[in-house]
Scaffold this active site. Sequence first.
Site, mmCIF file in Angstrom:
data_model
loop_
_atom_site.group_PDB
_atom_site.id
_atom_site.type_symbol
_atom_site.label_atom_id
_atom_site.label_comp_id
_atom_site.label_asym_id
_atom_site.label_seq_id
_atom_site.Cartn_x
_atom_site.Cartn_y
_atom_site.Cartn_z
ATOM 1 N N ASP A 125 18.714 -19.486 -26.625
ATOM 2 C CA ASP A 125 19.327 -19.064 -25.431
ATOM 3 C C ASP A 125 19.261 -17.446 -25.150
ATOM 4 O OD1 ASP A 125 20.736 -19.739 -23.088
ATOM 5 O OD2 ASP A 125 22.724 -19.329 -24.198
ATOM 6 N N TYR A 127 20.333 -13.843 -22.794
ATOM 7 C CA TYR A 127 21.515 -13.265 -22.239
ATOM 8 C C TYR A 127 20.851 -12.208 -21.132
ATOM 9 C CZ TYR A 127 26.204 -10.753 -22.920
ATOM 10 O OH TYR A 127 27.632 -10.123 -22.727
ATOM 11 N N HIS A 132 26.182 -10.890 -15.523
ATOM 12 C CA HIS A 132 26.946 -11.392 -16.463
ATOM 13 C C HIS A 132 27.208 -10.634 -17.693
ATOM 14 C CE1 HIS A 132 28.354 -14.854 -19.304
ATOM 15 N NE2 HIS A 132 27.289 -14.477 -20.064
ATOM 16 N N ARG A 141 34.486 -5.494 -24.788
ATOM 17 C CA ARG A 141 34.237 -4.276 -25.245
ATOM 18 C C ARG A 141 34.792 -2.993 -24.411
ATOM 19 N NH1 ARG A 141 29.602 -7.062 -26.731
ATOM 20 N NH2 ARG A 141 28.758 -6.228 -24.809
ATOM 21 N N GLU A 198 28.160 -22.323 -18.748
ATOM 22 C CA GLU A 198 27.547 -21.215 -18.407
ATOM 23 C C GLU A 198 26.415 -22.033 -17.547
ATOM 24 O OE1 GLU A 198 26.354 -18.860 -21.741
ATOM 25 O OE2 GLU A 198 28.136 -17.867 -21.650
ATOM 26 N N GLU A 200 22.861 -21.832 -16.114
ATOM 27 C CA GLU A 200 21.628 -21.228 -16.706
ATOM 28 C C GLU A 200 20.382 -22.004 -16.116
ATOM 29 O OE1 GLU A 200 21.296 -19.822 -20.500
ATOM 30 O OE2 GLU A 200 23.290 -19.767 -20.871
ATOM 31 N N ASP A 230 25.235 -24.062 -20.631
ATOM 32 C CA ASP A 230 25.695 -23.747 -22.138
ATOM 33 C C ASP A 230 27.053 -23.881 -22.297
ATOM 34 O OD1 ASP A 230 25.552 -22.530 -24.700
ATOM 35 O OD2 ASP A 230 25.382 -20.549 -23.859
ATOM 36 N N ARG A 234 35.149 -19.836 -25.880
ATOM 37 C CA ARG A 234 35.383 -18.678 -25.650
ATOM 38 C C ARG A 234 36.200 -17.994 -27.090
ATOM 39 N NH1 ARG A 234 30.805 -17.419 -23.058
ATOM 40 N NH2 ARG A 234 30.897 -18.267 -20.801
ATOM 41 N N GLN A 237 34.190 -17.863 -30.030
ATOM 42 C CA GLN A 237 33.098 -16.802 -29.877
ATOM 43 C C GLN A 237 33.681 -15.411 -29.950
ATOM 44 O OE1 GLN A 237 31.352 -17.088 -25.945
ATOM 45 N NE2 GLN A 237 29.966 -15.407 -26.378
ATOM 46 N N TYR A 241 31.616 -13.571 -32.949
ATOM 47 C CA TYR A 241 30.355 -13.207 -32.400
ATOM 48 C C TYR A 241 29.655 -11.839 -33.087
ATOM 49 C CZ TYR A 241 31.748 -9.232 -29.364
ATOM 50 O OH TYR A 241 32.114 -8.249 -28.983
ATOM 51 N N LYS A 250 28.656 -22.034 -29.423
ATOM 52 C CA LYS A 250 27.621 -22.499 -28.778
ATOM 53 C C LYS A 250 27.085 -23.960 -29.380
ATOM 54 C CE LYS A 250 27.404 -18.996 -26.126
ATOM 55 N NZ LYS A 250 27.497 -18.803 -24.515
ATOM 56 N N THR A 254 24.843 -28.298 -25.236
ATOM 57 C CA THR A 254 24.099 -27.916 -24.069
ATOM 58 C C THR A 254 23.396 -28.896 -23.156
ATOM 59 O OG1 THR A 254 23.374 -26.075 -25.416
ATOM 60 C CG2 THR A 254 22.208 -26.130 -23.347
ATOM 61 N N THR A 346 23.408 -16.587 -18.686
ATOM 62 C CA THR A 346 24.156 -17.003 -17.334
ATOM 63 C C THR A 346 23.798 -16.151 -16.347
ATOM 64 O OG1 THR A 346 25.867 -17.258 -19.031
ATOM 65 C CG2 THR A 346 26.556 -17.304 -16.743
ATOM 66 N N GLU A 360 34.039 -15.312 -16.376
ATOM 67 C CA GLU A 360 33.756 -14.393 -15.437
ATOM 68 C C GLU A 360 34.875 -14.489 -13.972
ATOM 69 O OE1 GLU A 360 29.635 -14.773 -15.870
ATOM 70 O OE2 GLU A 360 29.788 -12.978 -15.122
HETATM 71 CA CA CA Z 1 24.125 -18.828 -22.451
#
Ligand code: CA
Length: 418
Positions: A125, A127, A132, A141, A198, A200, A230, A234, A237, A241, A250, A254, A346, A360
Amino acid sequence: MPLMKSWVESANSPDHPFPLNNLPYGVFSTEGSEPHCGVAIGDMILDVTKAEAEGLISLGDAPLFDVPFWNELMEEGPAVWAALRERLIALLSEGAEERVEVEPLLVPMAEAEMHMPFAVSEYTDFYAGRHHATNVGTMFRGAENALPPNWLHIPIGYNGRASSVVVSGTEIRRPWGQLKSPDHDKPAFLPCRRFDIELEMGAIVGTPSDGPITVQEADDHIFGYVLLNDWSARDIQAWEYQPLGPFQAKATATSISPWIVTKAALEPFRTDTPAREFELLDHLKDCGPMLYDIDLEVALAPEGKDATTIARTNYNEMYYSAAQQLAHHTSAGCPMNVGDLLGSGTISGAEKSQRGSLLELSWGGKEPIELDTGETRNFVEDGDTLTLRGAAKGDGYTIGFGDCVGTVLPALEDPFAR
Ligand code: CA
């Protein structure tokens, strides 16, 4: 290219997802039959396993459709992919001589159950949606560190699990996981509280490789595309992560749509990737239009209630094409197999209504979205059904993808109960 007319009348409507121009590949069963290969045409499925057994389709010495997946066709290579498409168009075109033999091999789609269309050999997968990545990076961050310094130079990805890929319609169990919120001292093992989707696209590798391939070769190696959800935890994650990326967040499932839309059907819809902020290194440089103009949407239906469309966007929003992702994937020598699945990342647009995840859309749970039912959502709730849809709009016809649907079940009371 205009609508190609079929003797299957339902396939000739400008809004129908499965005209003769499309001919997507799936695996289906009906009452009393085992899963086997079929091609969507209008409201019907052509049983290609039977068509091959009866000699209406003959692509080589050995049968290709006596198995419940499309990998054997993929293994035959692009010349055979083209020969099958040409033969299917001949059999199903308005005025086809073979109509009398083909008509008994059509099954109403409404009576069919769909299965995984191909055996997923591996799953990666990416990104690669800039909006996104910017949105998520801002939330995780801060705005000044939103896009990592590498993001505009390589398509960021992680190796996922083929074993967790499921076909549309499969119910999704809310996972448990290790969570730690900033206001608690210790991590805890709990049901996920921020379960998400997500939006995708998934690209399917149809030609194997062993070592680096160019972007053009990568584009040639892609067999087709599916919609891909996906599912993402969260809260798991956010805790896990760094530094190696997502893992258990994840791992639940899927979902993919049941029909493989071939690259051949999407040819008229090719578009360019966006303008580059930094010139890409040679092995990743664009060498032709390798994205596609495909309208995408997400609908959310609370249990027993009407659905609300919560996002609308387009695959042409991606910063990197699947071909660039595949070329990058091979650049350090990784062999790729027939049936490798690559998630795009995404797909979000610039506007709030174009965001492809609830993270989001609700801005991390701070701005709940309103549904037509009057309810609100920050994340997915138990009983919610999430549906992804995709369609490329041609001149008097539509190339549809078949919905990618999943309903969320409550977490188990005790995941370790025996
Ligand atoms: Ca994804």
